[in-house]
Design a protein around this motif. Structure first.
Motif, PDB file in Angstrom:
ATOM      1  N   GLY A  16      -1.441 -17.661 -19.680  1.00  0.00           N
ATOM      2  CA  GLY A  16      -1.721 -17.690 -18.237  1.00  0.00           C
ATOM      3  C   GLY A  16      -2.010 -19.088 -17.739  1.00  0.00           C
ATOM      4  N   SER A  39      13.522 -13.802 -10.288  1.00  0.00           N
ATOM      5  CA  SER A  39      12.747 -14.897  -9.697  1.00  0.00           C
ATOM      6  C   SER A  39      13.478 -16.208  -9.880  1.00  0.00           C
ATOM      7  CB  SER A  39      11.386 -15.035 -10.372  1.00  0.00           C
ATOM      8  OG  SER A  39      10.781 -13.769 -10.482  1.00  0.00           O
ATOM      9  N   GLY A  77       0.456 -21.762 -18.325  1.00  0.00           N
ATOM     10  CA  GLY A  77       1.694 -22.544 -18.225  1.00  0.00           C
ATOM     11  C   GLY A  77       2.054 -22.969 -16.811  1.00  0.00           C
ATOM     12  N   ASP A 112      16.157 -16.193 -12.961  1.00  0.00           N
ATOM     13  CA  ASP A 112      16.270 -15.173 -14.007  1.00  0.00           C
ATOM     14  C   ASP A 112      16.615 -13.818 -13.394  1.00  0.00           C
ATOM     15  OD1 ASP A 112      13.855 -13.686 -13.272  1.00  0.00           O
ATOM     16  OD2 ASP A 112      12.738 -15.411 -14.066  1.00  0.00           O
ATOM     17  N   TYR A 136      10.006 -13.019 -19.476  1.00  0.00           N
ATOM     18  CA  TYR A 136       9.826 -11.968 -18.469  1.00  0.00           C
ATOM     19  C   TYR A 136      11.169 -11.388 -17.997  1.00  0.00           C
ATOM     20  CZ  TYR A 136       5.151 -13.791 -18.728  1.00  0.00           C
ATOM     21  OH  TYR A 136       3.949 -14.190 -19.220  1.00  0.00           O
ATOM     22  N   ARG A 189       1.269  -5.852 -21.093  1.00  0.00           N
ATOM     23  CA  ARG A 189       2.651  -5.434 -21.425  1.00  0.00           C
ATOM     24  C   ARG A 189       3.098  -6.004 -22.769  1.00  0.00           C
ATOM     25  NH1 ARG A 189       3.432  -6.830 -15.928  1.00  0.00           N
ATOM     26  NH2 ARG A 189       4.754  -8.601 -16.508  1.00  0.00           N
TER      27      ARG A 189
HETATM   28  P1  ADP Z   1       1.940 -17.036 -19.314  1.00  0.00           P
HETATM   29  O1  ADP Z   1       3.420 -16.912 -19.297  1.00  0.00           O
HETATM   30  O2  ADP Z   1       1.430 -17.766 -20.472  1.00  0.00           O
HETATM   31  O3  ADP Z   1       1.264 -15.736 -19.073  1.00  0.00           O
HETATM   32  P2  ADP Z   1       2.276 -18.626 -16.959  1.00  0.00           P
HETATM   33  O4  ADP Z   1       1.296 -19.472 -16.209  1.00  0.00           O
HETATM   34  O5  ADP Z   1       3.481 -19.285 -17.400  1.00  0.00           O
HETATM   35  O6  ADP Z   1       1.462 -17.930 -18.086  1.00  0.00           O
HETATM   36  O7  ADP Z   1       2.675 -17.432 -16.009  1.00  0.00           O
HETATM   37  C1  ADP Z   1       1.664 -16.722 -15.334  1.00  0.00           C
HETATM   38  C2  ADP Z   1       2.120 -15.300 -15.035  1.00  0.00           C
HETATM   39  O8  ADP Z   1       3.174 -15.332 -14.077  1.00  0.00           O
HETATM   40  C3  ADP Z   1       2.723 -14.596 -16.208  1.00  0.00           C
HETATM   41  O9  ADP Z   1       1.717 -14.000 -16.975  1.00  0.00           O
HETATM   42  C4  ADP Z   1       3.643 -13.606 -15.558  1.00  0.00           C
HETATM   43  O10 ADP Z   1       2.919 -12.443 -15.214  1.00  0.00           O
HETATM   44  C5  ADP Z   1       4.083 -14.299 -14.326  1.00  0.00           C
HETATM   45  N1  ADP Z   1       5.429 -14.913 -14.502  1.00  0.00           N
HETATM   46  C6  ADP Z   1       5.693 -16.179 -14.864  1.00  0.00           C
HETATM   47  N2  ADP Z   1       7.010 -16.412 -14.859  1.00  0.00           N
HETATM   48  C7  ADP Z   1       7.610 -15.258 -14.492  1.00  0.00           C
HETATM   49  C8  ADP Z   1       8.975 -14.862 -14.297  1.00  0.00           C
HETATM   50  N3  ADP Z   1      10.011 -15.682 -14.514  1.00  0.00           N
HETATM   51  N4  ADP Z   1       9.206 -13.590 -13.895  1.00  0.00           N
HETATM   52  C9  ADP Z   1       8.183 -12.738 -13.688  1.00  0.00           C
HETATM   53  N5  ADP Z   1       6.872 -13.046 -13.847  1.00  0.00           N
HETATM   54  C10 ADP Z   1       6.594 -14.306 -14.258  1.00  0.00           C
END
Ligand code: ADP
Length: 715
Positions: free
Chosen positions: A529, A556, A531, A498, A473, A523
């Protein structure tokens, strides 16, 4: 209504009846007390009346006796007696005047001859001289036995005013009767004596032998003379009685407390009386006030009692309703738990079921990849493999989530060097970062070799997820910063910052919801979704936390925090540097370690490096362990309880049951230090129970105890 709830209601009515009974007793006793008090008060008033009556009667008698003595003294004068004897009016008048002037209260003194013919008086009444008065009541009285006599009341012949006559026989020196000296005493004189005497709330009156009024404070004059002959107490007096009585006046129906006394020397009677109601007014007032207070008290108590009973009933009903509601809630919660378990169960099963065919699909796809294929087919196979590995990752994560939610995720916590774990994770994401020209910077200042208590693989999984997200991201050419925070005592924190787009605060609550990707799916960024949801739950399962702060347009920072611990390897290292050359420390033998956690296996390998004569066999599954045990007949088996295919207790039971392995000593290694578990395993035939985290010295001592000393001296 349950009997349990009915009891207090029954109890409260018993209580109420008890209180009412007590109240009635108190009221009854109060009534008796007041009745007695009333009686005593009445008696006291009667006694008081009697005392007044006696003293006033004695007073009147003494006054009249005084007058009798006075008349007797005058009649004893020689010259006066001679004048009486010879009816010398002028001489007699001298004495009569003296008497009248000195004692005007005596009234008009007069003289008659023994036959009752009037011949002298002062002031003079010449018109009456010579008039026979023998028919008068006073004459009859005095002549009856020739003793002094006080007459009844009668109207004076001269002016009609009521008078009494005090008559005294006069004798000469020889005792011969020579006349009668009398005094017509106006009632005014007696009135003068008695008026000052006040009887509180009552009055007194005097009657003569016929019951005619001699004295009455308000009834005066001839009109009232005979009035009182019919009054009950006067009738008693006329009958010769005296005493006290409660009588009702026939005229006004008033009840009176009366004392009636006779005056024997005069023949008159005296009555002291009070209106009963007036005499006992204050006690009546007292009783009325008490009754009113009592009534108010009873009403207040009754009201309170009823309020108490009512509120008790309300409380009981509210409690019942509450009980009912909490039971319903409990049922709903149980139902939700059941549904949740069923859902997790379903997910877990489905994932298992999916994984098997997927594994074979992936296997065959990999085989195909190595076969000669057209460029187009090769691309198709790559798509299959990519899609398959995505699906596999998804299934694994779903499985993990389901396991956490059902409490079945097996963790093997151990001291993990935090910087090591982070470095390993960075090396895995580095290629992806490089691809997108993203730099990953690490600052490990002050953290050095500090350890956290965690399941190594799971910690790796969390870090990898945070790092992968920080890269995924981020924008091309962005940065990822890794820092540490040890400011919380007993905790260590890794922060992954980041330079991505940041997360709007409105989206924060959705961040950890499974499958919610906050629009990332549109995107074109790969992901499931799952992790973050899984990472947070894993961190919590390891007694840690996972949080985030973010600023839109800046980036973030995700951080994970875990409990800090002492390094086990450090102590292992400490043991290792102890000179270890003593001959008795040399051991030969075969050791079988049944354990599915690779880190633990590595640890044991390093520990046993200190015992070069010991050969280590390892099995990461129970079934393989049992097989190896039968084939190699090791000298010692170390058994982990948390195995993927069989519970450790079952493995122990099978080892004990099989004739070839029965004799092999088994030591259990487990993180479960509950006394019940330890006792069960020792009862099941384990020779020792070693708790994790492992203490190197203890484990070596155990090995040394079981294995025979080596015949070869160490080099
Ligand atoms: P995934 O990455 O598989 O979609 P995650 O549970 O890791 O699932 O993250 C959920 C959502 O949180 C992501 O889809 C993203 O929209 C948002 N996200 C996670 N980490 C970040 C980050 N470092 N910066 C911005 N958005 C993030």
């Amino acid at each position: 209504m349950t009997p349990r709830l009915a009891t207090p209601r029954h109890g409260s009515s018993v209580l109420l009846v008890g209180v009412l009974a007590a109240l009635l007793i108190v009221i009854g006793m109060t009534a008796i007390f007041y009745a007695r008090f009333f009686h005593l008060e009445r008696q006291e008033k009667l006694d008081e009346n009697d005392a007044i009556a006696s003293s006033v009667a004695a007073f009147i008698e003494a006054q009249e006796q005084g007058y009798v003595n006075l008349l007797a003294a005058y009649a004893g004068r020689f010259r006066f007696r001679e004048a009486i004897k010879h009816q010398d009016r002028s001489e007699a008048a001298v004495h009569l005047r003296q008497l009248h002037d000195s004692f005007p209260g005596l009234g008009r003194p007069f003289l008659t001859d023994p036959a009752g013919v009037l011949w002298a008086a002062y002031p003079e009444v010449p018109e009456l001289y010579g008039r026979p008065l023998a028919h008068r009541e006073w004459y009859k009285g005095v002549s009856r036995d020739w003793n002094p006599y006080l007459s009844d009341v009668f109207a004076s012949a001269r002016d009609g005013n009521p008078v009494v006559v005090l008559a005294l026989p006069v004798r000469d020196v020889n005792g011969h009767l020579i006349g009668i000296m009398g005094a017509a005493q106006p009632l005014e004189e007696i009135r003068r004596w008695l008026l000052p005497i006040q009887v509180p709330t009552g009055d007194l009156y005097v009657v003569d032998r016929k019951g005619q009024l001699v004295f009455h404070r308000v009834r005066t004059g001839p009109a009232h003379l005979a009035d009182y002959a019919q009054v009950p107490v006067v009738q008693r007096l006329l009958a010769g009685e005296e005493g006290v009585a409660e009588t009702e006046n026939p005229v006004d129906q008033q009840v009176r407390l009366s004392a009636y006394r006779r005056m024997p020397t005069l023949g008159w009677g005296l009555v002291v009386q009070r209106e009963k109601s007036a005499a006992l007014t204050h006690i009546r007032t007292l009783i009325t006030i008490s009754a009113a207070c009592g009534l108010i008290l009873i009403v207040a108590l009754a009201w309170l009692g009823m309020t108490a009973v009512r509120s008790r009933r309300q409380v009981t009903e509210a409690l019942a309703a509450l009980e009912e509601r909490s039971r319903a809630l409990q049922e709903a919660r149980d139902e939700a738990d059941r549904a949740n378990r069923a859902k997790s169960e379903f997910l877990s099963r489905m994932s298992h079921e999916l994984r098997t065919p997927l594994n074979s699909a992936m296997g065959f796809a990999q085989l195909l990849q190595t076969s000669p294929l057209s460029a187009e087919d090769q691309e198709s196979v790559e798509h299959i493999l990519k899609g398959g590995s995505h699906l596999l990752g998804l299934i694994n994560e779903v499985l993990d989530l389901a396991r956490i939610e059902t409490g079945r995720l097996a963790l093997s916590p151990e001291p993990v060097q935090l910087v090591d774990a982070v470095t390993a994770a960075v090396s895995l994401v580095q290629p992806l970062a490089t691809q997108r020209r993203i730099t990953i910077a690490m600052e490990a200042d002050g953290i050095g070799s500090r350890h956290v208590m965690a399941d190594r693989q799971r910690l790796q999984q969390i870090l990898l997820n945070l790092l992968a997200n920080a890269v995924k991201y981020n924008h091309d050419g962005g940065e990822v910063h890794l820092t540490y925070d040890a400011s919380q005592p007993g905790r260590l924190r890794v922060l992954v910052r980041d330079t991505g787009p940041g997360i709007p605060s409105a989206n924060m609550p959705r961040l950890f919801i499974p499958f919610d990707r906050l629009g990332a799916e549109h995107r074109g960024i790969e992901g499931t979704g799952l992790g973050l949801a899984l990472s947070r739950r894993l961190a919590e399962a390891m007694d840690g936390r996972l949080e985030v702060t973010s600023t839109v347009g800046v980036g973030s920072t995700f951080w994970v925090e875990l409990p800090e611990t002492e390094s086990l390897l450090d102590s292992h290292e400490a043991v290792a540097i102890v000179p270890d050359g003593a001959a008795e420390n040399r051991r030969d033998g075969v050791l079988l370690y049944i354990e599915d956690n690779l880190s633990n296996v590595r640890l044991l390998e390093r520990i046993l490096a200190r015992r070069p004569g010991v050969k280590l066999l390892t099995a990461m599954q129970a079934s393989l362990g049992l097989e190896l045990a039968q084939q190699h007949l090791p000298d010692l088996i170390l058994l982990d309880l948390n195995l993927p295919d069989l519970p450790g207790a079952e493995v122990l039971a099978r080892l004990r049951a099989h004739p070839t392995t029965r004799h092999i000593p088994v030591a259990v290694l487990s993180a479960d230090a509950t006394p019940g578990q330890i006792r069960r395993m020792l009862d099941g035939g384990a020779m020792a129970y070693v708790t994790k985290p492992l203490e190197v010295a203890k484990l070596l001592a155990l090995v040394d105890e079981v294995l025979v000393p080596s015949s070869q001296p160490s080099v």
